[in-house]
Design a protein around this motif. Structure first.
Motif, short mmCIF file in Angstrom:
data_model
loop_
_atom_site.label_atom_id
_atom_site.label_comp_id
_atom_site.label_asym_id
_atom_site.label_seq_id
_atom_site.Cartn_x
_atom_site.Cartn_y
_atom_site.Cartn_z
N ASP A 110 -6.02 -18.17 -10.88
CA ASP A 110 -5.36 -17.32 -12.03
C ASP A 110 -5.86 -15.79 -11.77
O ASP A 110 -7.15 -15.58 -11.52
N THR A 113 -5.86 -11.86 -13.45
CA THR A 113 -5.46 -11.12 -14.62
C THR A 113 -5.70 -9.71 -14.29
O THR A 113 -6.53 -9.27 -13.54
N GLU A 114 -4.69 -8.75 -14.97
CA GLU A 114 -4.69 -7.47 -14.76
C GLU A 114 -4.97 -7.13 -13.07
O GLU A 114 -5.79 -6.27 -12.69
N THR A 115 -4.08 -7.66 -12.43
CA THR A 115 -4.07 -7.81 -10.86
C THR A 115 -3.09 -6.99 -10.36
O THR A 115 -2.23 -6.08 -11.11
N ARG A 121 0.68 -4.02 -17.21
CA ARG A 121 -0.24 -5.29 -16.69
C ARG A 121 0.53 -6.21 -15.96
O ARG A 121 1.41 -6.88 -16.40
N ASP A 178 -0.17 -10.09 -14.66
CA ASP A 178 -0.84 -11.34 -14.56
C ASP A 178 -0.45 -12.19 -13.52
O ASP A 178 0.81 -12.38 -13.46
#
Length: 340
Positions: free
Chosen positions: A4, A6-8, A80, A82
């Protein structure tokens, strides 16, 4: 293996894919295409399950684009990404990446998807629910050699077919067309056995079923005869009747699985015409990535060319009289129904 993020970014997702492959012992080679699924949060599970089942036949990198533009003005201004990377397990020999694009990023999905495409491999984009007005002009659609829509998911399926005809570009196809492949095969084989002049046809199916319309368009275009569309209780397509100089050829499927084929001078026979699931339909479409000329000819033939639908339950005396068809050319030979 699941990772997982996030903010990738796309770069970090590629690194995660390499890491997951190494950890799972899954090679990067062997994947034949990139399948991009454009959907929403509520529908992505079913679409992904169908794609994973189809990938057993066509090992693929599956990119699921889930757009979440946000409800408030503040949410819509943010951007953003994810992601969830899946390698091994249910994905088999392929790879799956769920891309949740928030805010303004939802309007620029192609910038995220482009770095994640497999190099030197074809790209297929599938819209399982809401499709763009012109798939070939969509920013994601421009990346693809094959673009798959589904008129059955539209609010007005028949109007959707008209739109598909107006915007058709080589590489476009629709699952409503894929659903009638077994019907077209059986009818073509039947007409190969019975070389008789055909003067008209009737196609029966439930209301708002685009596959019924497409089968009627295919018959009208290939045979050059008037085709009457009748409404039945379903499920899906229920019957096709061809009027020939030797008598009627009839293909009936009242229960959605087993059909009966009746031809003049021959005993009735049973034919398996099981309604197929989405995974089987997607697997069929991924077998060929070249333009489908038969689909193009059928959908461009025009929904308005079909006779006015008449409910099957209405008696012949009470049924409204359809407008007389325009004079057609001499009846075409049966062999013309085969795909080009």
């Amino acid at each position: 293996m699941n990772i997982d993020l996030t903010e990738t970014t796309s770069s970090k997702i590629n690194s995660a894919l390499i890491k997951a492959r190494r950890a799972a012992g899954s090679p990067a080679t062997g994947m034949v295409l990139t399948l991009v699924i454009v959907t929403d949060e509520g529908n992505h599970y079913d679409a992904l399950k169908a794609a994973n089942d189809a990938s057993k036949e066509h090992p693929s990198r599956i990119l699921v684009v889930i757009k979440r533009p946000g409800r408030s003005p503040r949410d819509r201004r943010t951007a953003r990404l994810d992601a969830e990377v899946r390698v091994g397990g249910e994905t088999g020999t392929g790879e799956t990446v769920l891309l949740r694009m928030h805010g303004e990023l939802a309007n620029h999905a192609q910038s995220v998807v482009l770095p994640l495409l497999l190099p030197d491999a074809p790209v297929v984009v599938w819209w399982p629910d809401t499709a763009p007005l012109n798939p070939a002009e969509d920013l994601l659609g421009r990346l693809a050699a094959r673009r798959i829509t589904d008129a059955a998911a539209a609010e007005d399926p028949v109007a959707s077919l008209t739109l598909r005809a107006d915007t058709y570009t080589p590489g476009d196809t629709d699952l409503a067309w894929t659903r009638i492949t077994p019907w077209r095969s059986v009818l073509a084989a039947a007409l190969d056995q019975k070389h008789a002049a055909i003067s008209g046809a009737v196609v029966e199916g439930e209301a708002y079923n685009p596959s019924t319309e497409l089968l009627g368009l295919w018959l009208a275009e290939r045979l050059g005869v008037p085709v009457e569309r009748r409404v039945s209780d379903g499920p899906g397509l229920t019957a096709v009747r061809l009027n020939t100089s030797d008598g009627e050829i009839r293909l009936d499927r009242p229960n959605g699985s087993l059909a009966e084929l009746a031809m003049p001078g021959q005993p009735e026979r049973r034919v398996a015409l099981q309604r197929r699931n989405t995974a089987e339909l997607i697997a069929e479409e991924l077998r060929r990535l070249d333009p489908d000329e038969a689909y193009a000819a059928a959908v461009k033939h025009g929904v308005k060319r079909l006779s006015q639908p008449i409910p099957v339950s209405v008696s012949a005396e009470a049924a409204p009289k359809p407008a007389p068809p325009k004079p057609a050319a001499a009846p075409a030979p049966a062999a013309k129904v085969a795909d080009k």
